[in-house]
Design an enzyme around this catalytic site. Structure first.
Site, short mmCIF file in Angstrom:
data_model
loop_
_atom_site.label_atom_id
_atom_site.label_comp_id
_atom_site.label_asym_id
_atom_site.label_seq_id
_atom_site.Cartn_x
_atom_site.Cartn_y
_atom_site.Cartn_z
CB ILE A 1 -87.72 38.36 55.54
CG1 ILE A 1 -89.17 38.52 55.99
CG2 ILE A 1 -87.42 36.97 55.08
CD1 ILE A 1 -90.18 38.37 54.85
CB CYS A 2 -85.43 43.20 57.22
SG CYS A 2 -83.73 43.15 56.70
CB THR A 3 -86.58 46.43 53.39
OG1 THR A 3 -87.78 46.70 54.12
CG2 THR A 3 -86.70 47.02 52.01
#
Length: 107
Positions: free
Chosen positions: A12-14
């Site tokens: 996951i990332c922003t």
């Protein structure tokens, strides 16, 4: 990794956009080493839903999403999903080999 069963790793990332190249590099490194792994990415905002509704064997968290750990910790604990923050230098250089080494520590 002892099992030959494919492991599913969520990264996951922003926004889930910039992680695509890193996911590709991790997947390529796993394939080259014969590691049965499926790596995919999603924006951090949907991580809670993914953890609750999908089978995930590990969660890798982009450095810009470090704040998500507190929000997701209870879900990760209940589902017994190991997680690790990706080192900033590995994320910025899309170092799939290094991130794969971290993922393999889960198993």
């Amino acid at each position: 990794m002892e099992s030959t069963e494919e492991k599913r790793i969520l990264l996951i990332c922003t926004a889930g956009i910039t992680s695509g190249l890193l996911v590709k590099n991790i997947q390529n490194a796993a394939n080259e080493k014969g590691v049965p792994l499926h790596v995919y990415s999603a924006p951090a905002i949907v991580a809670e839903q993914a953890i609750q509704n999908q089978h995930i064997d590990g969660l890798m968290i982009g450095p810009q999403s470090e704040y998500e750990v507190e929000r997701l910790k209870d879900f990760l604990t209940v589902k017994a999903v190991p997680y690790k923050l990706i080192r900033k230098e590995d994320y910025e250089t899309f170092d799939g080999e290094s991130v794969l080494a971290d993922i393999l520590q889960f198993f």
